[in-house]
Motif scaffolding. Sequence first.
Motif, PDB file in Angstrom:
ATOM      1  N   UNK A  86       0.849  -1.193   0.000  1.00  8.81           N
ATOM      2  CA  UNK A  86       0.000   0.000   0.000  1.00  8.81           C
ATOM      3  C   UNK A  86       0.881   1.238   0.000  1.00  8.81           C
ATOM      4  N   UNK A  87       0.376   2.290  -0.613  1.00 15.86           N
ATOM      5  CA  UNK A  87       1.115   3.548  -0.718  1.00 15.86           C
ATOM      6  C   UNK A  87       0.787   4.448   0.468  1.00 15.86           C
ATOM      7  N   UNK A  88       1.655   5.410   0.741  1.00 13.24           N
ATOM      8  CA  UNK A  88       1.488   6.318   1.855  1.00 13.24           C
ATOM      9  C   UNK A  88       0.616   7.523   1.584  1.00 13.24           C
ATOM     10  N   UNK A  89       0.213   7.722   0.327  1.00 10.73           N
ATOM     11  CA  UNK A  89      -0.673   8.829  -0.023  1.00 10.73           C
ATOM     12  C   UNK A  89      -1.384   8.486  -1.328  1.00 10.73           C
ATOM     13  N   UNK A  90      -2.466   9.206  -1.586  1.00 12.86           N
ATOM     14  CA  UNK A  90      -3.186   9.018  -2.850  1.00 12.86           C
ATOM     15  C   UNK A  90      -2.262   9.347  -4.019  1.00 12.86           C
ATOM     16  N   UNK A  91      -1.478  10.411  -3.870  1.00 16.45           N
ATOM     17  CA  UNK A  91      -0.576  10.827  -4.943  1.00 16.45           C
ATOM     18  C   UNK A  91       0.491   9.763  -5.215  1.00 16.45           C
ATOM     19  N   UNK A  92       1.029   9.179  -4.147  1.00 14.19           N
ATOM     20  CA  UNK A  92       2.033   8.119  -4.325  1.00 14.19           C
ATOM     21  C   UNK A  92       1.417   6.903  -5.006  1.00 14.19           C
ATOM     22  N   UNK A 120     -10.589  -7.395   5.069  1.00 17.46           N
ATOM     23  CA  UNK A 120     -10.733  -5.980   5.411  1.00 17.46           C
ATOM     24  C   UNK A 120     -12.058  -5.400   4.934  1.00 17.46           C
ATOM     25  N   UNK A 121     -12.364  -5.590   3.670  1.00 17.10           N
ATOM     26  CA  UNK A 121     -13.504  -4.915   3.047  1.00 17.10           C
ATOM     27  C   UNK A 121     -14.818  -5.627   3.307  1.00 17.10           C
ATOM     28  N   UNK A 122     -14.863  -6.899   2.995  1.00 20.69           N
ATOM     29  CA  UNK A 122     -16.117  -7.660   3.013  1.00 20.69           C
ATOM     30  C   UNK A 122     -16.897  -7.557   4.321  1.00 20.69           C
ATOM     31  N   UNK A 169     -16.458   3.683   6.048  1.00 18.62           N
ATOM     32  CA  UNK A 169     -16.867   2.456   6.716  1.00 18.62           C
ATOM     33  C   UNK A 169     -16.216   2.476   8.100  1.00 18.62           C
ATOM     34  N   UNK A 170     -16.434   1.462   8.887  1.00 20.07           N
ATOM     35  CA  UNK A 170     -15.914   1.463  10.247  1.00 20.07           C
ATOM     36  C   UNK A 170     -14.391   1.592  10.288  1.00 20.07           C
ATOM     37  N   UNK A 171     -13.674   0.817   9.466  1.00 17.74           N
ATOM     38  CA  UNK A 171     -12.211   0.814   9.558  1.00 17.74           C
ATOM     39  C   UNK A 171     -11.499   1.300   8.302  1.00 17.74           C
ATOM     40  N   UNK A 172     -12.228   1.722   7.306  1.00 15.94           N
ATOM     41  CA  UNK A 172     -11.615   2.212   6.069  1.00 15.94           C
ATOM     42  C   UNK A 172     -12.573   3.154   5.367  1.00 15.94           C
ATOM     43  N   UNK A 173     -12.058   3.838   4.341  1.00 16.98           N
ATOM     44  CA  UNK A 173     -12.948   4.617   3.499  1.00 16.98           C
ATOM     45  C   UNK A 173     -12.628   4.337   2.042  1.00 16.98           C
ATOM     46  N   UNK A 223      -9.093   2.504  -1.801  1.00 13.09           N
ATOM     47  CA  UNK A 223      -9.361   2.171  -0.403  1.00 13.09           C
ATOM     48  C   UNK A 223      -8.287   2.825   0.456  1.00 13.09           C
ATOM     49  N   UNK A 224      -8.718   3.517   1.497  1.00 12.16           N
ATOM     50  CA  UNK A 224      -7.789   4.113   2.456  1.00 12.16           C
ATOM     51  C   UNK A 224      -8.046   3.489   3.823  1.00 12.16           C
ATOM     52  N   UNK A 225      -6.977   2.985   4.425  1.00 15.76           N
ATOM     53  CA  UNK A 225      -7.069   2.417   5.770  1.00 15.76           C
ATOM     54  C   UNK A 225      -5.783   2.728   6.513  1.00 15.76           C
ATOM     55  N   UNK A 226      -5.922   3.337   7.675  1.00 14.90           N
ATOM     56  CA  UNK A 226      -4.773   3.657   8.533  1.00 14.90           C
ATOM     57  C   UNK A 226      -3.684   4.428   7.782  1.00 14.90           C
TER      58      UNK A 226
END
Length: 138
Positions: A1-7, A37-39, A94-98, A124-127
């Motif tokens: 996973x990347x550290x930002x949307x841009x990355x 994670x998602x389901x 969502x509860x743990x991600x967006x 998907x963004x999480x943490x």
Amino acid sequence: AAGSVEALAAEVVAAVSSADRTRLQEIALNEEEFREVVWPELPASRLQRNLPFDYVWGDLRVKSAGSLAQTLDRFGGKPWTLVSVRFAGQTTQYQSYLVRREAHLVLRGEDGVEEEVRLFGSVLEQDGRFKVFSYNID
């Protein structure tokens, strides 16, 4: 996973520029991540909806792969530079991600001309980490 949307977007652009389908698949959610994670947080997972995981994952995977093939046919193998990224669609918490939808990227070609394109549909963004949710852009 990347550290930002841009990355993340820059990784996608680099992989598209080199027509690296394997890398593009690695940047996106895989079955295990979707299952774990998602389901559990999707409304579709509720028993009263009666939608099996395999059906939902299979549908997402097939649509994403089809869109990715079209993206590589159109943009793959050409040198692109990411200029900017924005989301024109709804963001769902969502509860743990967006999930951020309808990604629009501005790319600059080797001729210096900028073009707004859609290389993936949602993120998907999480943490504070970001992955392509789907390459489906419909």
